[in-house]
Structures are given as C-alpha cells and as structure tokens.
Design an enzyme around this catalytic site. Structure first.
Site, PDB file in Angstrom:
ATOM      1  N   PRO A   1       1.021  -1.069   0.040  1.00 19.55           N
ATOM      2  CA  PRO A   1       0.199  -0.119   0.043  1.00 19.55           C
ATOM      3  C   PRO A   1       0.843   1.394   0.115  1.00 19.55           C
ATOM      4  O   PRO A   1       1.864   1.352   0.777  1.00 19.55           O
ATOM      5  CB  PRO A   1      -0.750  -0.121   1.240  1.00 19.55           C
ATOM      6  CG  PRO A   1      -0.620  -1.544   1.590  1.00 19.55           C
ATOM      7  CD  PRO A   1       0.624  -2.084   1.021  1.00 19.55           C
ATOM      8  N   GLU A   2       0.397   2.332  -0.827  1.00 20.75           N
ATOM      9  CA  GLU A   2       1.372   3.554  -1.049  1.00 20.75           C
ATOM     10  C   GLU A   2       0.207   4.756  -0.317  1.00 20.75           C
ATOM     11  O   GLU A   2      -0.686   4.300   0.198  1.00 20.75           O
ATOM     12  CB  GLU A   2       1.633   3.586  -2.233  1.00 20.75           C
ATOM     13  CG  GLU A   2       2.490   2.394  -2.917  1.00 20.75           C
ATOM     14  CD  GLU A   2       2.907   2.492  -4.315  1.00 20.75           C
ATOM     15  OE1 GLU A   2       3.282   3.914  -4.795  1.00 20.75           O
ATOM     16  OE2 GLU A   2       3.198   1.467  -5.082  1.00 20.75           O
TER      17      GLU A   2
ATOM     18  N   ARG B   1       2.051 -11.690   5.128  1.00 17.96           N
ATOM     19  CA  ARG B   1       3.586 -11.896   5.028  1.00 17.96           C
ATOM     20  C   ARG B   1       4.545 -11.247   6.473  1.00 17.96           C
ATOM     21  O   ARG B   1       5.614 -11.194   6.346  1.00 17.96           O
ATOM     22  CB  ARG B   1       4.213 -10.968   3.914  1.00 17.96           C
ATOM     23  CG  ARG B   1       3.640 -11.530   2.542  1.00 17.96           C
ATOM     24  CD  ARG B   1       4.382 -12.660   1.960  1.00 17.96           C
ATOM     25  NE  ARG B   1       5.774 -12.354   1.719  1.00 17.96           N
ATOM     26  CZ  ARG B   1       6.202 -11.761   0.572  1.00 17.96           C
ATOM     27  NH1 ARG B   1       5.188 -11.696  -0.351  1.00 17.96           N
ATOM     28  NH2 ARG B   1       7.340 -11.525   0.302  1.00 17.96           N
TER      29      ARG B   1
END
Ligand SMILES: [Zn+2]
Length: 290
Positions: free
Chosen positions: A2-3, A128
């Site tokens: 996500p940016e 992750r």
C-alpha cells in the site's frame, strides 16, 4: 505494498470506526511491535482523538485525562490490513483472530451511544508479517528512526520544494521511492507518474530539466489524487478498513503491464529491474535521451 493513496483510504475508512472511542484492550497476538515501542497494553484507557496519515504510516493519536498523549502507528508494508468490525459484527468468524492476526484492538461505545455493547474491534492481519506497530509518546515518535527521516508529503510540498528534492546521481525512479526524499511513493505511483510525465525511469535525477520536474510533479499529484478518489489500487491483499477494494488499478498505464501494448502509442512495454525493483515503462513514450 500500500502506498500513499491506499494508506490514505485506510485512514479515511478507519477514522469513523475509532474516533472518540476508548480503547478497552489492545492485544498483540503475534509480536509485531518495533523495538522502540511501548507494549500495546499501555494504550488501554486512552481515547482515539485523531487519525491521520504520514507517508505510508497510519497514525492514531490517543488521549487520556492526566496522561501524556500517545501515538499508535501502523505500517502495513507488503500485505498488512486493518479491518473494523462494529457491534454484533465482532462475533462474526471474520472478526476472530486467525492465523495471520497480529494485533486486536477493542474499542468501547462513545459517550452518548446506546449501550456499552456498541463497541468496535480493529483487527490487524498480515500474511507476510512485515507490517509493524509502534506505540509511544510524541518524543519517542519523533526520535523513532523510521519516522524522523521521513521526507515531505508530496501533496502539500509544492512544486518548488519537489524540484529541489529531485537531485543527485541516482535514477529518478529510486529518488521518487526514497521515503527520506518524499514520503508515500512506492513502485506503483513512481512508474505511473514517470509514464504520465514521459520520463525514462533510469534517467538520473540530475538530468531532469526544470520543465521535466514540473511536469513530473503535476502528474504525480494528479495521479495520487485520482487514486485517492478511486480508493486506491487493489493488488494483492489490499482493501480498506471496511473490506472494500479500490479501483485505481483500472487506470494503470504501465504498472504490472510489462510486455503488453502501450495504451498511448501501441509499443510493447518494457519490464526491467531498476535498483532491485521491477519497473515498467514505454521505450517509445519515455525516451532516455530526452
Ligand atoms: Zn508508448
């Protein structure tokens, strides 16, 4: 990962669930706090006073009468997500801590809300496990290495500051993605803004003219705002705090399109590895010698 637009979307969708609510418990199911962090349980009894974004960080400012304010900061990294479950939804299977749950926050009813049962649960899941949490006072936050070196926000820094920041012998792609230069830009918005500005990603930052930098800034801001409007790009596991996906991936011109035809000129898009990151560009629209 996500940016800026995705994190902004999470902040906007998370805020209505948590603002003005008191934290009843905060349970770090699996360790995910950074070493500089206070134990999550220290947030119990605090009320969420404000939720905002800084770079790719989600920040909740917490208040409690007679106490110093605290900051609860989350970085989603690759696959982290924050989900809100209101009232009876907390009993649903999705709201129960699962294999990938890192942290669970229980919030109580707001003053004036019907009953004490009207609370909310926030679940931080991360497949992750690269996502991180920080809890600390303002001083600790400002001294936290990941926070204190953050560069300016692209949406508010302005064209002149942007032009000054874009310099050096590194590639423009890696400068754009350097969180110490500008906060919030990752692979998606670097590739897309460079395509939109017709700048080859492997050019050095120093080689950009004043006009190049101006065009790049205008395109970067335009794309970030458009993506926020579209609730971000949903690739991999990204969704907002209500579980909804974004739609900006439908606007991708180059990201994830290596080998496909350029939407603008029809040439085959090239995928290369630049500074260790997959990079897609159009060899015809983004000439290196411009
Ligand atoms: Zn092209």
């Amino acid at each position: 990962m996500p940016e800026l637009p995705e994190v902004e979307t999470v902040v906007r969708t998370l805020a209505p669930h948590v603002l003005k609510r008191k934290i009843l418990s905060m349970d770090e199911v699996r360790p995910c706090s950074v070493s500089e962090s206070l134990p999550c349980s220290k947030a119990v009894g605090f009320v969420v006073a404000e939720v905002f974004r800084r770079g790719k960080f989600i920040v909740a400012r917490l208040e409690r009468a007679g106490c110093e304010e605290l900051f609860w900061v989350t970085h989603l990294r690759m696959t982290g997500s924050l989900m809100a479950y209101e009232g009876a939804m907390r009993e649903s299977e999705a709201a129960s801590p699962g294999k990938y749950t890192r942290c669970v926050m229980e919030l109580g009813a707001r003053a004036g809300e019907a009953t004490a049962e009207d609370g909310c649960r926030i679940v931080f899941n991360d497949v992750r496990t690269f996502g991180r949490i920080f809890l600390g006072n303002r001083k600790a936050l400002e001294e936290w290495s990941s926070w204190k070196k953050l560069g300016p926000e692209p949406l508010s820094m302005g064209e002149d500051a942007f032009a000054k920041a874009i310099r050096g012998k590194r590639t423009i792609k890696s400068v754009l993605m350097d969180q110490h230069v500008i906060a919030g830009i990752g692979n998606i918005y670097a590739d897309e803004s460079l395509f939109a500005a017709r700048i080859h990603p492997a050019r050095t930052a120093d080689s950009l003219s004043v006009e190049d930098k101006k065009r790049l800034y205008v395109e970067l801001v335009r794309l970030l705002l458009l993506s926020i409007e579209e609730c971000g790009s949903s690739i991999r596991d990204y969704h907002d705090a209500n579980g909804n996906v974004g739609a900006f991936q439908n606007h991708f011109m180059v990201y994830g399109r290596g080998g496909e035809a350029c939407h603008s000129c029809g040439a085959r898009l090239k995928k290369v590895v630049l500074n260790g990151r997959g990079t897609v560009y159009c060899p015809r629209c983004q000439k290196k010698s411009r």
